[in-house]
Design an enzyme around this catalytic site. Structure first.
Site, short mmCIF file in Angstrom:
data_model
loop_
_atom_site.label_atom_id
_atom_site.label_comp_id
_atom_site.label_asym_id
_atom_site.label_seq_id
_atom_site.Cartn_x
_atom_site.Cartn_y
_atom_site.Cartn_z
N ASN A 53 -13.12 -1.48 -9.30
CA ASN A 53 -12.94 -1.65 -7.87
C ASN A 53 -11.77 -0.83 -7.36
OD1 ASN A 53 -10.29 -3.31 -7.35
ND2 ASN A 53 -11.18 -4.00 -9.25
N LYS A 180 -1.96 -13.55 -10.28
CA LYS A 180 -1.40 -12.49 -9.42
C LYS A 180 -1.87 -12.66 -8.00
CE LYS A 180 -2.58 -7.87 -9.59
NZ LYS A 180 -2.72 -6.62 -10.36
N LYS A 182 -1.50 -10.93 -3.78
CA LYS A 182 -1.15 -9.77 -2.96
C LYS A 182 0.06 -10.08 -2.08
CE LYS A 182 -4.42 -7.38 -4.63
NZ LYS A 182 -4.09 -6.25 -5.50
N ASP A 211 1.65 -8.03 -6.00
CA ASP A 211 1.14 -6.67 -5.93
C ASP A 211 1.14 -6.19 -4.48
OD1 ASP A 211 -0.22 -4.30 -6.16
OD2 ASP A 211 -2.07 -5.16 -6.98
N GLU A 237 4.54 -5.34 -8.48
CA GLU A 237 3.61 -4.23 -8.73
C GLU A 237 3.47 -3.28 -7.55
OE1 GLU A 237 -0.18 -5.54 -10.27
OE2 GLU A 237 -1.27 -3.88 -9.36
N GLU A 263 -1.89 2.12 -11.61
CA GLU A 263 -3.36 2.04 -11.46
C GLU A 263 -3.92 3.19 -10.64
OE1 GLU A 263 -3.33 -1.79 -9.12
OE2 GLU A 263 -4.69 -0.68 -7.83
N ASP A 290 -5.78 2.89 -15.65
CA ASP A 290 -7.13 2.30 -15.83
C ASP A 290 -8.07 3.43 -16.21
OD1 ASP A 290 -9.67 1.28 -15.48
OD2 ASP A 290 -9.33 0.53 -13.45
N HIS A 320 -5.23 -1.97 -15.17
CA HIS A 320 -5.93 -2.44 -13.97
C HIS A 320 -7.44 -2.45 -14.24
CE1 HIS A 320 -8.23 -1.08 -10.35
NE2 HIS A 320 -7.45 -1.93 -9.70
N GLU A 339 -6.23 -6.92 -17.19
CA GLU A 339 -6.42 -7.67 -15.95
C GLU A 339 -7.77 -8.39 -15.97
OE1 GLU A 339 -6.13 -5.20 -12.42
OE2 GLU A 339 -5.82 -6.97 -11.16
#
Ligand SMILES: O=C([O-])CC(=O)C(=O)O
Ligand SMILES: [Mg+2]
Length: 387
Positions: A53, A180, A182, A211, A237, A263, A290, A320, A339
């Protein structure tokens, strides 16, 4: 032995969530099948891959350039020296012929997606789980137990603090010990309230990572650092732009706790620049490159070499993306974990159906290839594409 076809379809993975930078209302992913002429256990060997994603599907690049380069190469040039399997490094070189260095753009996502499918096919041809094949090939002791954390805590229309707490409680109930959320998509005061609500919910049962998705300029990143350092966070992050190494380095003066990034760095050269110039600390910080977004495992192996040269352990890598490819790399090459998005981006993310999270760890099942066959909703979508 040869690859007889490569097929791609771009699938929606849309959801109403938002991070500090983008919403996912139009998010897509490429699903790729690498079809071989080999048969194992009565079934044609097909390798599958998809991109993580956050970057969109790459059907255009795959169909216009990368697929045809592999299919038009002399099949013998794509086989290993022993002649008993496809060679991911040679396939990678075929994909990347006539590509200039630098300016990685999103071709790294197209190549990474195809590379995942190639490794799946290679491990199936070898009749082994990919993590076992990697450990044997690179002289590492495989460890099927992999640390995983639950990523979520997105901004979501109408989501209040109690819904955020309930989401995090749900991850704890499923066995996670790190969650985690946001930040950076609301005011700093509101983010502080969100963080305090989650910390109150998880107590000493788990730790919290936050993040910012690269949203902050230096001033804002520092303001957040001063707020965040009051809490015992697992990590802070992607505070600033992923290519702003000076911002990352300057932030370390204001944030003694662990930070994470990487990431959105898509090549070993970009990873090397982060280690050279980003002030990241090998004793506490985390690297999130990633492979599915960054030219695949063939390139990730080069990134691991870069880490070694700069005195970093692969244990500091927690990629990630939440896919089984990185789980295999973690178990086979000794990364620090992976993750996971327990509630998002299905059916692509997650684990084989039999796998449970226990005390923050999963145990890899012994499935040939990456293990997609063990996840029923995922393998049925894959087999619709090719089998
Ligand atoms: O929201 C996203 O783009 C995903 C992300 O940053 C993460 O999983 O760390
Ligand atoms: Mg992130």
């Amino acid at each position: 032995m040869q690859i007889v076809d490569i097929v791609e379809v771009t699938k929606p993975i849309a959801s109403p969530i938002r991070n500090a930078y983008i919403d996912f209302s139009k998010m897509t992913a490429s699903l790729v099948a690498v079809v071989t002429d080999q048969v194992r256990d009565g079934r044609r060997v097909v390798g599958y891959g998809f991109n993580s994603n956050g970057r969109y599907g790459q059907g255009g690049l795959i169909r216009e350039r990368f697929r045809d380069r592999v299919l038009s190469a002399d099949p013998k040039s794509l086989i290993n020296d022993a002649g008993d399997n496809l060679d991911p490094h040679r396939i990678w070189a075929a994909m990347m012929q006539n590509e200039k260095p630098g300016g990685h753009g999103e071709r790294s996502v197209a190549v990474g997606t195809m590379d995942m499918a190639v490794w799946d096919a290679v491990a199936k041809i070898a009749g082994k789980p990919l993590f076992r094949l990697l450990a044997e090939t690179y002289g590492v002791e495989a460890d099927p137990r992999v640390f995983v954390y639950a990523a979520g805590g997105y901004y979501y229309p109408g989501k209040d603090l109690s819904a955020l707490r309930a989401e995090m409680r749900g991850y704890l109930n499923r066995g996670y010990t790190v969650v985690k959320m946001k930040i950076g998509g609301a005011s700093i005061d509101e983010d502080r309230r969100r963080i305090e609500a989650v910390l109150e919910e998880i107590g000493n049962e788990a730790q919290l990572a936050v993040d910012a998705n690269g949203r902050f300029d230096l001033e804002t990143a520092i303001a957040y650092a001063k707020m965040l350092r009051e809490y015992p966070l697992f990590w802070y992050e992607e505070a600033g732009d992923p290519l702003d190494y000076q911002l990352q380095a300057a932030l370390a003066d204001f944030y003694p706790g662990p930070m994470a990034t990487g990431e959105n760095l898509f090549s070993h050269q970009d990873a090397r620049n982060l280690l050279r110039h980003g002030g990241m600390r090998p004793d506490r910080d985390w690297l999130q490159f990633d492979c599915a977004l960054s030219y695949g495992l063939v390139e990730y192996l080069r990134t691991l070499d870069v880490l070694k040269v700069h005195g970093w352990s692969p244990k500091r890598c927690i990629p990630h993306g939440g896919h089984q490819m990185s789980l295999n790399i973690a178990a086979g090459l000794g990364l620090g974990g992976n993750e996971s998005y327990p509630d998002l981006f299905q059916p692509y993310g997650g684990f084989p159906d039999s796998v449970k999270v226990e005390q923050g760890y999963i145990t890899m099942p012994e499935l040939p290839g990456i293990g997609f066959e063990g996840k029923s909703d995922l393998i049925s979508v894959m087999r619709e594409l090719a089998e």
